[in-house]
Design an enzyme around this catalytic site. Structure first.
Site, PDB file in Angstrom:
ATOM      1  N   LYS A  35       0.843  -1.208   0.000  1.00  0.00           N
ATOM      2  CA  LYS A  35       0.000   0.000   0.000  1.00  0.00           C
ATOM      3  C   LYS A  35       0.877   1.256   0.000  1.00  0.00           C
ATOM      4  CE  LYS A  35      -0.292  -0.320   5.059  1.00  0.00           C
ATOM      5  NZ  LYS A  35      -1.152  -0.740   6.182  1.00  0.00           N
ATOM      6  N   TYR A 260      15.250  29.911   8.729  1.00  0.00           N
ATOM      7  CA  TYR A 260      14.054  30.683   9.067  1.00  0.00           C
ATOM      8  C   TYR A 260      13.883  30.827  10.578  1.00  0.00           C
ATOM      9  CZ  TYR A 260      12.188  30.460   4.290  1.00  0.00           C
ATOM     10  OH  TYR A 260      11.996  30.603   2.949  1.00  0.00           O
TER      11      TYR A 260
HETATM   12  C1  LIG Z   1      -0.420  -1.777   6.828  1.00  0.00           C
HETATM   13  C2  LIG Z   1      -1.025  -3.033   7.306  1.00  0.00           C
HETATM   14  C3  LIG Z   1      -0.233  -4.180   7.471  1.00  0.00           C
HETATM   15  C4  LIG Z   1       1.278  -4.161   7.387  1.00  0.00           C
HETATM   16  O1  LIG Z   1       1.778  -3.709   8.618  1.00  0.00           O
HETATM   17  P1  LIG Z   1       3.354  -3.555   8.894  1.00  0.00           P
HETATM   18  O2  LIG Z   1       3.424  -3.105  10.300  1.00  0.00           O
HETATM   19  O3  LIG Z   1       3.838  -2.534   7.927  1.00  0.00           O
HETATM   20  O4  LIG Z   1       3.957  -4.889   8.647  1.00  0.00           O
HETATM   21  C5  LIG Z   1      -0.877  -5.365   7.795  1.00  0.00           C
HETATM   22  N1  LIG Z   1      -2.222  -5.413   7.966  1.00  0.00           N
HETATM   23  C6  LIG Z   1      -3.003  -4.319   7.841  1.00  0.00           C
HETATM   24  C7  LIG Z   1      -4.462  -4.434   8.059  1.00  0.00           C
HETATM   25  C8  LIG Z   1      -2.430  -3.095   7.520  1.00  0.00           C
HETATM   26  O5  LIG Z   1      -3.204  -2.004   7.418  1.00  0.00           O
END
Ligand SMILES: *Cc1c(COP(=O)(O)O)cnc(C)c1O
Length: 363
Positions: A35, A260
């Protein structure tokens, strides 16, 4: 000549990190979570690199699944948040996407939308995180409903998600694990149903939660998984090196300011290197004075507020710094988690936040 600010991505490291999931959880099918543009590493490049190794991919939202299909990826894809309308449902069923069902609205939509072929669903349970998922009553009810629906494949999966798996001393995962088992037992599931709990830290640390399917994400990208040292740290390899270069150097006298709002003041005669990276590239604006920055492989420290396109680095203690010298913001030699700790955030946030202005260069 283009600006030398790049995210160098090692697809070999991503593959080798993925294989660790199979090593740590040999009994499970490990799907690759890609993702959010593969946590900033590039959705299609990472999918192509892993395609031959993984049983399936997982993405957060529908559009990410469509991007994978449009890019020619043919593996099954789980959409972790499921879908929201009949058009998306139809697309999912016709394109080998699996969908999460996490609430009553999604289940009603599926029952009301006639599909031509069976769709594989992942029923998500709320075991304590209280973000997404069904409670026991909704779960029992859903099982009754989906049993009668012709276009829901009968080999569905039941899943949940840990809220604290990266915290080594936290007992919450154990509680969630027990709650998950209670809910499953109470529901009297048919024997062909598969189960899924573990994300990356759970895969490495909670072997009992490695069930039929695991969902490793962050480990693929090689960040340390826990809030303290762990044996997995030595095996994971950072996949992204966020790199830039020195574009200006100056001497400043004691009492002078950098950046800044005059937030950094020289306490001695200092040498300041200006580096061509800023918050518009995804370098965190919240990073404090003193955040480590590697200049020619040596540790120096952030001086002043992060600008949109530039940062200042105190290189007084380094010898012979010159314009064009390479800078590592995070990567193989400096963990994104360490940088994140100076910016009041986590490594996930930094790697997934590298902006589109930064070219991804694959090696
Ligand atoms: C993002 C996500 C994962 C992966 O989690 P990590 O901590 O990056 O391994 C697994 N399951 C769900 C439902 C997620 O949203």
């Amino acid at each position: 000549m283009s600006r030398n600010t790049q995210a160098i991505i090692s697809l070999d490291n991503i593959r080798s990190n993925f294989l660790l999931a199979n090593q740590w959880a040999p009994q499970s099918k490990n799907m690759a979570v890609i993702k959010a543009d593969a946590y900033g590493h590039g959705l299609l490049a990472v999918a192509e690199a892993l395609q031959s190794l993984v049983p399936a991919f997982a993405v957060a939202i529908f559009d990410e699944a469509v991007a994978l299909r449009n890019g020619g990826i043919t593996k099954n894809i789980l959409i972790l948040q499921g879908v929201n309308c009949a058009t998306e449902l139809t697309y999912a069923s016709e394109n080998d996407c699996w969908i999460t069902l996490h609430n009553k609205q999604q289940i009603d939509l599926l029952l009301a939308t006639k599909l031509k072929q069976p769709l594989k669903v992942w029923l998500k349970l709320d075991t304590g995180m209280h973000r997404l998922g069904l409670d026991q009553k909704q779960f029992d009810k859903s099982l009754q409903l989906i049993k009668q629906c012709r276009w829901i494949a009968d080999d569905f999966v039941v899943s949940s998600h840990f809220s604290c798996a990266s915290e080594l001393a936290n007992g919450e995962s154990k509680k969630q694990f027990n709650k998950f088992n209670e809910m499953i037992t109470e529901a009297k599931l048919p024997s062909n149903i598969e189960l899924s709990l573990s994300n990356s830290p759970a895969i490495a640390h909670l072997p009992e939660s490695n069930l039929n399917w695991n969902r490793p994400g962050i480990m693929l990208y090689g960040l340390p998984l826990f809030d303290g040292p762990h044996s997995s740290d030595q095996q994971l390899k950072a996949a992204m090196s966020f790199e830039s270069e020195v574009v200006a150097i100056r001497e400043v006298e004691t009492g002078e300011y950098v950046g800044y709002s005059n937030k950094w003041q020289a306490t001695r005669p200092s040498k300041i290197a200006t580096v061509s990276v800023g918050y518009a590239d995804g370098y965190p604006r919240q990073a404090k004075n003193g955040t480590p920055v590697l200049v020619k492989g040596e540790r120096a420290s952030l001086a002043g507020v992060v600008s949109m396109d530039l940062i200042g680095v105190d290189v007084t203690d380094l010898s012979n710094v010159s314009i064009g010298d390479p800078v590592e913001l995070w990567g193989e030699h400096l963990s994104a988690n360490e940088v994140a700790s100076y910016a009041n955030t986590i490594g996930y946030d930094l790697i997934s936040g590298v902006s589109r202005r930064v070219p991804r260069v694959y090696k």
